[in-house]
Enzyme design. Structure first.
Site, PDB file in Angstrom:
ATOM      1  N   CYS A 108     -13.445   3.070 -14.048  1.00  7.11           N
ATOM      2  CA  CYS A 108     -13.935   4.441 -13.894  1.00  7.11           C
ATOM      3  C   CYS A 108     -12.763   5.407 -14.056  1.00  7.11           C
ATOM      4  CB  CYS A 108     -14.617   4.615 -12.532  1.00  7.11           C
ATOM      5  SG  CYS A 108     -15.564   6.127 -12.430  1.00  7.11           S
ATOM      6  N   GLY A 135      10.635   7.108  -6.092  1.00  9.46           N
ATOM      7  CA  GLY A 135      10.313   8.488  -5.719  1.00  9.46           C
ATOM      8  C   GLY A 135       9.719   8.592  -4.318  1.00  9.46           C
ATOM      9  N   TYR A 136       9.503   9.816  -3.889  1.00  8.08           N
ATOM     10  CA  TYR A 136       8.969  10.090  -2.538  1.00  8.08           C
ATOM     11  C   TYR A 136       9.681   9.226  -1.498  1.00  8.08           C
ATOM     12  CZ  TYR A 136       5.160  12.537  -4.840  1.00  8.08           C
ATOM     13  OH  TYR A 136       4.425  13.395  -5.604  1.00  8.08           O
ATOM     14  N   TYR A 189      -6.097   6.127   4.981  1.00  8.20           N
ATOM     15  CA  TYR A 189      -6.253   5.223   3.839  1.00  8.20           C
ATOM     16  C   TYR A 189      -5.476   3.917   4.069  1.00  8.20           C
ATOM     17  CZ  TYR A 189      -5.173   2.824  -0.364  1.00  8.20           C
ATOM     18  OH  TYR A 189      -4.985   1.809  -1.246  1.00  8.20           O
ATOM     19  N   CYS A 212     -18.115   2.721 -18.778  1.00 12.81           N
ATOM     20  CA  CYS A 212     -19.390   2.475 -18.074  1.00 12.81           C
ATOM     21  C   CYS A 212     -20.082   1.172 -18.482  1.00 12.81           C
ATOM     22  CB  CYS A 212     -20.327   3.664 -18.261  1.00 12.81           C
ATOM     23  SG  CYS A 212     -19.602   5.202 -17.664  1.00 12.81           S
ATOM     24  N   CYS A 269     -25.019   4.158 -10.254  1.00 17.66           N
ATOM     25  CA  CYS A 269     -24.247   5.374 -10.551  1.00 17.66           C
ATOM     26  C   CYS A 269     -25.130   6.526 -11.024  1.00 17.66           C
ATOM     27  CB  CYS A 269     -23.185   5.056 -11.605  1.00 17.66           C
ATOM     28  SG  CYS A 269     -22.161   6.479 -11.983  1.00 17.66           S
ATOM     29  N   THR A 282       2.192   5.815  -7.252  1.00 17.10           N
ATOM     30  CA  THR A 282       2.936   4.991  -8.211  1.00 17.10           C
ATOM     31  C   THR A 282       1.983   3.986  -8.850  1.00 17.10           C
ATOM     32  OG1 THR A 282       4.723   5.128  -6.584  1.00 17.10           O
ATOM     33  CG2 THR A 282       5.120   3.720  -8.463  1.00 17.10           C
ATOM     34  N   ASP A 292      -9.050   6.226  -1.829  1.00 16.52           N
ATOM     35  CA  ASP A 292      -7.841   6.749  -2.479  1.00 16.52           C
ATOM     36  C   ASP A 292      -8.296   7.564  -3.688  1.00 16.52           C
ATOM     37  OD1 ASP A 292      -8.570   4.936  -4.404  1.00 16.52           O
ATOM     38  OD2 ASP A 292      -6.713   3.762  -4.357  1.00 16.52           O
ATOM     39  N   GLU A 299       0.825  -1.213   0.000  1.00 17.49           N
ATOM     40  CA  GLU A 299       0.000   0.000   0.000  1.00 17.49           C
ATOM     41  C   GLU A 299       0.856   1.259   0.000  1.00 17.49           C
ATOM     42  OE1 GLU A 299      -2.998   0.337  -0.630  1.00 17.49           O
ATOM     43  OE2 GLU A 299      -3.651  -1.733  -0.496  1.00 17.49           O
TER      44      GLU A 299
HETATM   45 FE1  SF4 Z   1     -17.682   5.360 -13.316  1.00 20.06          FE
HETATM   46 FE2  SF4 Z   1     -20.334   5.397 -13.039  1.00 20.06          FE
HETATM   47 FE3  SF4 Z   1     -19.269   4.874 -15.398  1.00 20.06          FE
HETATM   48 FE4  SF4 Z   1     -19.044   3.131 -13.432  1.00 20.06          FE
HETATM   49  S1  SF4 Z   1     -20.922   3.775 -14.429  1.00 20.06           S
HETATM   50  S2  SF4 Z   1     -17.443   3.763 -14.843  1.00 20.06           S
HETATM   51  S3  SF4 Z   1     -18.867   4.465 -11.641  1.00 20.06           S
HETATM   52  S4  SF4 Z   1     -19.110   6.790 -14.271  1.00 20.06           S
END
Ligand code: SF4
Length: 359
Positions: free
Chosen positions: A195, A85-86, A124, A202, A211, A47, A142, A41
């Site tokens: 996404c 890095g970092y 996180y 989608c 969504c 990265t 994240d 993590e």
């Molecule tokens: Fe992103 Fe919504 Fe498309 Fe799924 S349906 S990829 S959550 S925009």
């Protein structure tokens, strides 16, 4: 909060089903070892997964547990991190490993408050490790999850942490209590692979039924694209000084940018200063003696997160002896250079020297 349209149960089962069928094979998948998950993590922050895989595998052969990491000299740890890095992340891992050995019997603590006390462990990382290693239902946010959830919940604005409270408020009752690790990893992976920031996929997304952005056709406007500042361009000069088969290198001061790493002595060129003049001035300041007989060797460019460096390397001689009071200086053979951690720009120069690919 605009989550009226989202459907929590469908959302959860869609993610878990997708994860079972389509998750990527990764070296840290399938383990419940909190040390391994914690290291993965930390490496994955800032990265890409592909870049992390070889680092993770090498790291686990060098430092397979917290005790071996706690015992390792900082130079070896930074060398294993070189190129990721970092570097503060590697230093924090080592300090945290010492705390784990001294205060927790060598075991990563399984409690949110305790694990959050370790340097470099934010909410996180704590949630990711506790959910995957210990099946504790802490949701993660994240950058990928933030973007996905802003779309699912139709939260408008730039993708910045101020939205995390609203996202967590939605996720806390929704996270799977039986498989919180799988749920979190599904969220992160769908966020990263499906996404995407632009042109989200989608039709293939398991979160689509829940969504709001998809339903309202807002995928391209949520989140609002951020205005990225152009990275600053810096020009620097370095001296490659060889004496009796050994090269002069210098340790960067700690704390500070790239602190603890080694480099060829040199520094930034000032406006209207020639490169050779800059080299002589920098060497006088850093080593206590100016250069002479400078001969251009190579130019390399390296992009860091907020700036880009054009590094001009010159082979040269030193006018006098290095002054040890100016900091940690060492003469190292060309073979020995590979045991020292260097920033990426210097590492490129070393590679060019080794390959004989210089002016
Ligand atoms: Fe992103 Fe919504 Fe498309 Fe799924 S349906 S990829 S959550 S925009």
């Amino acid at each position: 909060m605009t989550n009226k349209g989202s459907r929590p149960i469908e959302f959860r089962s869609g993610l878990l089903g997708w994860y079972r069928a389509r998750r990527r094979k990764l070296p840290w998948r399938g383990t419940k070892d909190p040390y391994k998950l914690w290291v993965s993590e930390i490496m994955l922050q800032q990265t890409t997964v592909q870049a992390v895989i070889p680092y993770y595998e090498r790291w686990m052969t060098l430092f397979p547990d917290a005790a071996s990491l706690a015992r390792a000299p900082l130079r070896k740890v930074l060398k294993a991190w070189q190129g990721l890095g970092y570097y503060r992340r590697a230093q924090n891992l080592r300090v945290a490993a010492k705390i784990i050995v001294n205060n927790y019997g060598g075991r990563v603590p399984a409690d949110f408050e305790e694990i959050s006390k370790l340097p470099g462990v934010g909410p996180y990382t704590a949630a990711a490790v506790l959910s995957i290693a210990f099946d504790k239902p802490y949701p993660v946010v994240d950058a990928n999850v933030r973007r996905l959830m802003m779309r699912v919940l139709a939260i408008r604005g730039e993708a910045v942490p101020k939205h995390d409270a609203a996202i967590l408020e939605f996720l806390k009752p929704v996270i799977s209590k039986r498989s919180p690790g799988a749920f979190n990893q599904a969220l992160m992976e769908v966020g990263g692979r499906i996404c995407k920031p632009r042109n989200p996929l989608c039709p293939r997304c398991p979160a689509r039924p829940a969504c709001s952005a998809y339903r309202e056709g807002l995928q391209e406007v949520i989140p609002r694209p951020r205005k990225m500042a152009r990275p600053k361009r810096i020009e620097a000069v370095v001296a490659v000084i060889e004496r009796d088969g050994r090269f002069l290198i210098r340790k960067r001061p700690e704390p500070g940018l790239l602190g603890g790493l080694w480099e060829f002595p040199g520094g930034k060129r000032k406006p209207r200063e020639s490169r050779v003049a800059a080299l002589r001035r920098e060497l006088r300041e850093e080593v206590g003696a100016p250069t002479r007989d400078e001969k251009f060797l190579a130019k390399v460019r390296h992009a860091y997160t907020t700036f880009e460096v054009d590094l001009y390397a010159y082979r040269c001689r030193l006018e006098g002896e290095p002054d040890p009071s100016r900091g940690r200086l060492k003469w190292v053979t060309s073979k020995g250079l590979r045991y020292y951690p260097f920033p990426s720009g210097s590492a490129k120069i070393i590679r060019r020297i080794e390959e004989g690919n210089v002016a």
